[in-house]
Motif scaffolding. Sequence first.
Motif, PDB file in Angstrom:
ATOM      1  N   ASN A 264       0.825  -1.201   0.000  1.00 17.82           N
ATOM      2  CA  ASN A 264       0.000   0.000   0.000  1.00 17.82           C
ATOM      3  C   ASN A 264       0.863   1.255   0.000  1.00 17.82           C
ATOM      4  OD1 ASN A 264       0.777   0.482   2.781  1.00 17.82           O
ATOM      5  ND2 ASN A 264      -0.696  -1.108   3.353  1.00 17.82           N
ATOM      6  N   GLU A 265       0.216   2.394   0.161  1.00 17.90           N
ATOM      7  CA  GLU A 265       0.930   3.664   0.115  1.00 17.90           C
ATOM      8  C   GLU A 265       1.961   3.788   1.236  1.00 17.90           C
ATOM      9  OE1 GLU A 265      -2.526   6.200   2.506  1.00 17.90           O
ATOM     10  OE2 GLU A 265      -2.115   6.591   0.398  1.00 17.90           O
ATOM     11  N   ASN A 266       1.786   3.030   2.318  1.00 15.66           N
ATOM     12  CA  ASN A 266       2.755   3.077   3.407  1.00 15.66           C
ATOM     13  C   ASN A 266       4.082   2.435   3.013  1.00 15.66           C
ATOM     14  OD1 ASN A 266       0.960   4.122   5.673  1.00 15.66           O
ATOM     15  ND2 ASN A 266      -0.236   2.386   4.944  1.00 15.66           N
ATOM     16  N   HIS A 267       4.023   1.361   2.231  1.00 19.78           N
ATOM     17  CA  HIS A 267       5.253   0.744   1.737  1.00 19.78           C
ATOM     18  C   HIS A 267       5.960   1.697   0.767  1.00 19.78           C
ATOM     19  CE1 HIS A 267       2.818  -2.788   2.981  1.00 19.78           C
ATOM     20  NE2 HIS A 267       3.987  -3.285   3.344  1.00 19.78           N
ATOM     21  N   LEU A 268       5.201   2.317  -0.133  1.00 23.74           N
ATOM     22  CA  LEU A 268       5.788   3.282  -1.055  1.00 23.74           C
ATOM     23  C   LEU A 268       6.366   4.476  -0.299  1.00 23.74           C
ATOM     24  CD1 LEU A 268       3.224   3.301  -4.011  1.00 23.74           C
ATOM     25  CD2 LEU A 268       5.446   2.166  -3.905  1.00 23.74           C
ATOM     26  N   HIS A 269       5.694   4.867   0.779  1.00 18.79           N
ATOM     27  CA  HIS A 269       6.189   5.963   1.609  1.00 18.79           C
ATOM     28  C   HIS A 269       7.573   5.645   2.162  1.00 18.79           C
ATOM     29  CE1 HIS A 269       6.361   8.160   5.593  1.00 18.79           C
ATOM     30  NE2 HIS A 269       6.163   9.144   4.752  1.00 18.79           N
ATOM     31  N   ASP A 270       7.760   4.412   2.628  1.00 19.73           N
ATOM     32  CA  ASP A 270       9.072   4.025   3.158  1.00 19.73           C
ATOM     33  C   ASP A 270      10.129   3.951   2.058  1.00 19.73           C
ATOM     34  OD1 ASP A 270       8.093   3.997   5.673  1.00 19.73           O
ATOM     35  OD2 ASP A 270       8.342   1.857   6.037  1.00 19.73           O
ATOM     36  N   MET A 271       9.744   3.462   0.878  1.00 19.32           N
ATOM     37  CA  MET A 271      10.691   3.473  -0.245  1.00 19.32           C
ATOM     38  C   MET A 271      11.060   4.911  -0.598  1.00 19.32           C
ATOM     39  SD  MET A 271      11.377   0.343  -0.913  1.00 19.32           S
ATOM     40  CE  MET A 271      12.382   0.669  -2.369  1.00 19.32           C
ATOM     41  N   GLY A 272      10.064   5.803  -0.587  1.00 20.93           N
ATOM     42  CA  GLY A 272      10.332   7.206  -0.869  1.00 20.93           C
ATOM     43  C   GLY A 272      11.259   7.837   0.156  1.00 20.93           C
ATOM     44  N   LYS A 273      11.091   7.460   1.434  1.00 15.45           N
ATOM     45  CA  LYS A 273      11.980   7.989   2.470  1.00 15.45           C
ATOM     46  C   LYS A 273      13.418   7.529   2.254  1.00 15.45           C
ATOM     47  CE  LYS A 273       9.898   6.657   6.246  1.00 15.45           C
ATOM     48  NZ  LYS A 273       9.616   6.509   7.697  1.00 15.45           N
ATOM     49  N   LEU A 274      13.586   6.273   1.898  1.00 17.27           N
ATOM     50  CA  LEU A 274      14.939   5.773   1.636  1.00 17.27           C
ATOM     51  C   LEU A 274      15.568   6.478   0.441  1.00 17.27           C
ATOM     52  CD1 LEU A 274      14.394   1.938   2.220  1.00 17.27           C
ATOM     53  CD2 LEU A 274      15.860   3.446   3.571  1.00 17.27           C
ATOM     54  N   ILE A 275      14.787   6.646  -0.630  1.00 15.00           N
ATOM     55  CA  ILE A 275      15.299   7.356  -1.814  1.00 15.00           C
ATOM     56  C   ILE A 275      15.694   8.779  -1.444  1.00 15.00           C
ATOM     57  CG2 ILE A 275      14.639   8.311  -4.065  1.00 15.00           C
ATOM     58  CD1 ILE A 275      12.840   5.796  -4.399  1.00 15.00           C
ATOM     59  N   PHE A 276      14.835   9.458  -0.706  1.00 15.03           N
ATOM     60  CA  PHE A 276      15.120  10.834  -0.298  1.00 15.03           C
ATOM     61  C   PHE A 276      16.372  10.894   0.583  1.00 15.03           C
ATOM     62  CE2 PHE A 276      14.746  14.311   2.748  1.00 15.03           C
ATOM     63  CZ  PHE A 276      14.544  15.401   1.905  1.00 15.03           C
ATOM     64  N   GLY A 277      16.420  10.038   1.605  1.00 13.04           N
ATOM     65  CA  GLY A 277      17.534  10.069   2.545  1.00 13.04           C
ATOM     66  C   GLY A 277      18.868   9.771   1.904  1.00 13.04           C
TER      67      GLY A 277
END
Length: 419
Positions: A264-277
Amino acid sequence: MKTHNNFDERFEFAGNAKTLSLVGIVLGVIGIAFGFILGGDHIQRVYSNLLLMGYFFVCVCIAGIFFSAYNYVAQAGWSASLIRIPQAFAKVLPIASVILILIITAGLLHTHTVTEHGKTETVPYLYAHWAAHGITTPGSENFDAIIYGKKGFLNIPFFYAVLIVLLGIYSFLGIKMAKFSEAEDTEGGMANYDKIFKYACIFLTIFGFTFPIFAFGVIMSLEAHWFSTMFGWYNLAAMHVSGLAIITLVIIYLQKRGNFSWLNENHLHDMGKLIFGFSIFWTYVWFAQFFLTWYANMPEESVYFYKRWEPEYKWWFWLNIVINFVTPVLALMSRDAKRMRTRLTWVCIILIAGHWLDYYLMIMPGTVESNRGFGVEEIGIFAGFAGLFIFTVLTQIAKAPSLVPKKHPFLQESLHHHR
């Protein structure tokens, strides 16, 4: 799939994705043939682009193992239900490794003549700065005192030993972790999970000490007079961001196909955080390497950036930092932005192109005498490796017994992941 509890779901690799991947491979062959037929400096461009994409291919596959390993060691639950995707990258690494070794071998064996400072010599298309005949032989007309001082590392037997041993270890550990994960589905219990944890710890320990050496040999030695102790970590950051972006794109593509509906969007949110970080970490290392070199103003170090400030590369040099730093900062800063599939898709595509440009700037100024911009060789070879990557990775995903590790001890945590 109607419900996330249908764990027997399989992915079928067919249709447009398979067709486009094969078309990409054909375009790659055409791009290589085009360069060899034209001859001259086009051949050098072919070898440089083959090295670029071969290295990129290997790095993305290693990034899949790296992602799997640190999630297992951290005992992260959120990633359990998507772990089959990076595990597919691990299974492709042996293929990518063989291709990279073949490219390097061809580039070392295929020679041409160059004239520099009024002297004509025969050099290989790749690693001419240290692999040319007589360069470490005192008394030879090609003798280079700087390379002679580095000959313990810069010699062909040691170079191949490092390449083969490191890629062999990474491949072995990555495949073993994937096999244990699949065995866990049928055997149950904690035995296979414990084995994965152990192998992940071994991988991270070896990888942390050796990946900079791998980057030194394959990329930094193209300009063997120059060195930077930060170069390995700079490459590791680029590798990880690229891998995260591609993992995310694969997730989004498979969800559009009707697979992985439990994500769900929560998994994508964590992938996005890793990409950003890790994009911020890449920027930190990029700036630190550049700033320290500028501040010291030592000729043997500043020559690297001097080449990249030539008119034909300077625009791309600054565009590199804009794409890979400014894009994630502007597009992924907020919480909501990381949960928007369309935005995340475009950011991932831009970052993949950005880190291709990053590798381009690591390789081309030290290998290609004159830059004419992006031509058939760059576009064709990029398309070829993109097609090969899609074909091999999606084939491995289609072969997986199931798209979710059904007996992973943290699976329920992942299925009910919420931020």
